[in-house]
Design an enzyme around this catalytic site. Structure first.
Site, PDB file in Angstrom:
ATOM      1  N   ASP A   1       0.866  -1.171   0.000  1.00 26.35           N
ATOM      2  CA  ASP A   1       0.000   0.000   0.000  1.00 26.35           C
ATOM      3  C   ASP A   1       0.910   1.231   0.000  1.00 26.35           C
ATOM      4  O   ASP A   1       2.102   1.119   0.300  1.00 26.35           O
ATOM      5  CB  ASP A   1      -0.885  -0.050   1.258  1.00 26.35           C
ATOM      6  CG  ASP A   1      -1.779   1.160   1.386  1.00 26.35           C
ATOM      7  OD1 ASP A   1      -2.359   1.577   0.354  1.00 26.35           O
ATOM      8  OD2 ASP A   1      -1.904   1.691   2.512  1.00 26.35           O
TER       9      ASP A   1
ATOM     10  N   ASP B   1      -0.103   5.050   1.024  1.00 26.91           N
ATOM     11  CA  ASP B   1      -0.296   5.983   2.143  1.00 26.91           C
ATOM     12  C   ASP B   1      -0.352   5.229   3.472  1.00 26.91           C
ATOM     13  O   ASP B   1      -1.151   4.307   3.648  1.00 26.91           O
ATOM     14  CB  ASP B   1      -1.585   6.787   1.941  1.00 26.91           C
ATOM     15  CG  ASP B   1      -1.564   7.579   0.635  1.00 26.91           C
ATOM     16  OD1 ASP B   1      -0.472   7.944   0.166  1.00 26.91           O
ATOM     17  OD2 ASP B   1      -2.667   7.816   0.083  1.00 26.91           O
TER      18      ASP B   1
HETATM   19 MG   LIG Z   1      -2.895   3.031   3.688  1.00 28.36          MG
END
Ligand SMILES: [Mg+2]
Ligand SMILES: [Zn+2]
Length: 177
Positions: A7, A9
């Site tokens: 992922d 962020d």
């Molecule tokens: Mg995230």
């Protein structure tokens, strides 16, 4: 081929409840870029799969998302690292698309792009939906406690067998031990 799916962020860069809407707001979590470089050195292909519903909500455009990702790629290059691909879902949270995590659409695309079975491929995320999307296609879930991870750790729906680490650097230390 060793493949890992991250992922963005809350894993590579600090997250914000107000979304990361500009390159200036993209700030790497200490150690994350060096960790990706270390993965590269150990022969891992590193792919990002990221929900970016700010696009679908009209908070920022594709040009801005590209500029943000460019900053990530350039910062990573300075640390000696590289990504093999960046996949993202630009759709809003109420969309019925197949790609927004926890749906596994991006992961299916990654498997097709790299022509690999995703069984056992590590997926690293700070939100439950990151891990759920990966587990749906057989990935091995790694939760980091950066970003939303502290809260996610307490979620009873955490997939069985989830490995928990402080941050991406700690995950990579395990994978390259
Ligand atoms: Mg995230
Ligand atoms: Zn989507």
């Amino acid at each position: 081929m060793k493949l890992i799916i991250l992922d963005r962020d809350g894993v590579i860069n600090f997250d914000s409840d107000q979304f990361i809407k500009s390159p200036d707001e993209w700030k790497p979590i200490p150690g994350s870029l060096e960790a990706i470089a270390r993965l590269n050195q150990w022969g891992w292909r590193v792919v990002v799969a990221s929900n970016q519903s700010g696009v679908g909500r009209g908070l920022f455009g594709m040009d801005t998302l590209n500029a943000i990702n460019d900053k990530m790629v350039r910062s990573l290059a300075q640390a000696g690292g590289r990504l093999d691909a960046i996949f993202f879902c630009p759709h809003s949270a109420d969309s019925t698309c197949d790609c927004r995590k926890p749906k596994p659409g991006m992961f299916v695309q990654i498997g097709e792009r790299f022509n690999v079975d995703l069984s056992g491929v590590p997926v690293v995320g700070d939100s439950l939906r990151d891990l759920q999307a990966g587990v749906a296609v057989g990935c091995k879930p790694y939760l980091v406690l950066t970003g939303k991870g502290g809260k996610t750790q307490l979620d009873p729906a955490l997939p069985e067998g989830t490995v928990v680490h402080a941050d991406l650097a700690a995950v990579v230390a395990e994978l390259t031990a």
